[in-house]
Design a protein around this motif. Structure first.
Motif, PDB file in Angstrom:
ATOM      1  N   ILE A  59      29.785  -0.833   1.965  1.00  0.00           N
ATOM      2  CA  ILE A  59      28.696  -1.808   1.878  1.00  0.00           C
ATOM      3  C   ILE A  59      29.291  -3.215   1.883  1.00  0.00           C
ATOM      4  O   ILE A  59      30.235  -3.496   1.143  1.00  0.00           O
ATOM      5  N   ALA A  60      28.718  -4.098   2.689  1.00  0.00           N
ATOM      6  CA  ALA A  60      29.126  -5.506   2.658  1.00  0.00           C
ATOM      7  C   ALA A  60      28.672  -6.109   1.337  1.00  0.00           C
ATOM      8  O   ALA A  60      27.593  -5.781   0.831  1.00  0.00           O
ATOM      9  N   TYR A  61      29.483  -6.997   0.782  1.00  0.00           N
ATOM     10  CA  TYR A  61      29.176  -7.598  -0.512  1.00  0.00           C
ATOM     11  C   TYR A  61      29.339  -9.099  -0.399  1.00  0.00           C
ATOM     12  O   TYR A  61      30.391  -9.595   0.011  1.00  0.00           O
ATOM     13  N   LEU A  62      28.285  -9.826  -0.761  1.00  0.00           N
ATOM     14  CA  LEU A  62      28.299 -11.285  -0.699  1.00  0.00           C
ATOM     15  C   LEU A  62      27.961 -11.847  -2.065  1.00  0.00           C
ATOM     16  O   LEU A  62      27.059 -11.344  -2.753  1.00  0.00           O
ATOM     17  N   ASP A  63      28.658 -12.892  -2.451  1.00  0.00           N
ATOM     18  CA  ASP A  63      28.481 -13.502  -3.763  1.00  0.00           C
ATOM     19  C   ASP A  63      27.794 -14.855  -3.586  1.00  0.00           C
ATOM     20  O   ASP A  63      28.349 -15.754  -2.961  1.00  0.00           O
ATOM     21  N   LEU A  64      26.570 -14.973  -4.092  1.00  0.00           N
ATOM     22  CA  LEU A  64      25.826 -16.233  -4.068  1.00  0.00           C
ATOM     23  C   LEU A  64      25.271 -16.474  -5.471  1.00  0.00           C
ATOM     24  O   LEU A  64      24.103 -16.232  -5.756  1.00  0.00           O
ATOM     25  N   THR A  80      19.307 -18.450   2.872  1.00  0.00           N
ATOM     26  CA  THR A  80      18.719 -18.371   4.208  1.00  0.00           C
ATOM     27  C   THR A  80      19.783 -18.016   5.239  1.00  0.00           C
ATOM     28  O   THR A  80      19.573 -17.153   6.097  1.00  0.00           O
ATOM     29  N   THR A  81      20.938 -18.651   5.151  1.00  0.00           N
ATOM     30  CA  THR A  81      22.045 -18.388   6.077  1.00  0.00           C
ATOM     31  C   THR A  81      22.569 -16.968   5.924  1.00  0.00           C
ATOM     32  O   THR A  81      22.739 -16.244   6.910  1.00  0.00           O
ATOM     33  N   ILE A  82      22.799 -16.559   4.682  1.00  0.00           N
ATOM     34  CA  ILE A  82      23.311 -15.211   4.417  1.00  0.00           C
ATOM     35  C   ILE A  82      22.319 -14.157   4.900  1.00  0.00           C
ATOM     36  O   ILE A  82      22.694 -13.182   5.543  1.00  0.00           O
ATOM     37  N   TYR A  83      21.055 -14.350   4.581  1.00  0.00           N
ATOM     38  CA  TYR A  83      20.006 -13.393   4.967  1.00  0.00           C
ATOM     39  C   TYR A  83      19.963 -13.231   6.481  1.00  0.00           C
ATOM     40  O   TYR A  83      19.837 -12.117   6.988  1.00  0.00           O
ATOM     41  N   ALA A  84      20.080 -14.327   7.204  1.00  0.00           N
ATOM     42  CA  ALA A  84      20.011 -14.279   8.674  1.00  0.00           C
ATOM     43  C   ALA A  84      21.171 -13.503   9.277  1.00  0.00           C
ATOM     44  O   ALA A  84      21.021 -12.861  10.318  1.00  0.00           O
ATOM     45  N   ALA A  86      23.194 -11.144   7.501  1.00  0.00           N
ATOM     46  CA  ALA A  86      23.527  -9.894   6.807  1.00  0.00           C
ATOM     47  C   ALA A  86      22.977  -8.671   7.531  1.00  0.00           C
ATOM     48  O   ALA A  86      21.908  -8.711   8.133  1.00  0.00           O
ATOM     49  N   HIS A  87      23.732  -7.587   7.424  1.00  0.00           N
ATOM     50  CA  HIS A  87      23.248  -6.299   7.920  1.00  0.00           C
ATOM     51  C   HIS A  87      22.184  -5.803   6.950  1.00  0.00           C
ATOM     52  O   HIS A  87      22.299  -5.946   5.742  1.00  0.00           O
ATOM     53  N   ARG A  88      21.143  -5.227   7.505  1.00  0.00           N
ATOM     54  CA  ARG A  88      20.016  -4.763   6.710  1.00  0.00           C
ATOM     55  C   ARG A  88      19.988  -3.246   6.617  1.00  0.00           C
ATOM     56  O   ARG A  88      20.508  -2.612   7.500  1.00  0.00           O
ATOM     57  N   PRO A  89      19.346  -2.745   5.601  1.00  0.00           N
ATOM     58  CA  PRO A  89      18.655  -3.423   4.514  1.00  0.00           C
ATOM     59  C   PRO A  89      19.621  -4.041   3.498  1.00  0.00           C
ATOM     60  O   PRO A  89      20.763  -3.622   3.360  1.00  0.00           O
ATOM     61  N   ILE A  90      19.099  -5.036   2.795  1.00  0.00           N
ATOM     62  CA  ILE A  90      19.853  -5.829   1.825  1.00  0.00           C
ATOM     63  C   ILE A  90      19.340  -5.532   0.421  1.00  0.00           C
ATOM     64  O   ILE A  90      18.140  -5.422   0.211  1.00  0.00           O
TER      65      ILE A  90
END
Length: 128
Positions: A59-64, A80-84, A86-90
């Motif tokens: 799973i990709a992991y992003l820290d915001l 907004t940038t990350i959501y655009a 990112a691979h889905r579902p999130i």
């Protein structure tokens, strides 16, 4: 783990642990977004630890990190940038899921009406 689906692309949850990663992967999530700063409370799982376990689960992991009650326009822009991209579902998480849900609502990446955002929030148990 109490996951609440907001849209086909995004669900939110309270704090997850490294032990949840296999289940999250089995549920089909492709990306996790952590909206909780490290050390918000004692004994909270560290983002670095969660990222390593997410990677092992594929799973990709992003820290915001967003400070509770102090969401900034930059936080919304970054989401907004990350959501655009990112691979889905999130799956986005924080302490209770509220911060993540509000971040999504303010970003409004799906260009929903305020009424639709409010309805989605109410169905998931959040006031957005």
């Amino acid at each position: 783990m109490n996951i609440k689906r907001l849209t086909e692309s995004l669900s939110v949850s309270e704090q997850i642990s490294h032990r949840d990663m296999s289940k999250i992967a089995e549920m089909g999530f492709k990306t996790i977004i952590n909206n909780r700063p490290d050390r918000e409370v004692p004994f909270q799982p560290r983002s670095k630890t969660l990222a390593a376990h997410a990677k092992n689960a594929g799973i990709a992991y992003l820290d915001l990190p967003v400070i509770s009650g102090q969401m900034t326009p930059k936080n919304v822009e970054d989401f907004t940038t990350i959501y655009a991209q990112a691979h889905r579902p999130i799956l986005a998480f924080c302490r209770t899921g509220t911060r993540s849900a509000n971040l999504w609502a303010r970003a409004n990446p799906d260009a929903l009406s305020p009424e639709e955002i409010s309805r989605i929030g109410q169905q998931a148990g959040y006031t957005l």
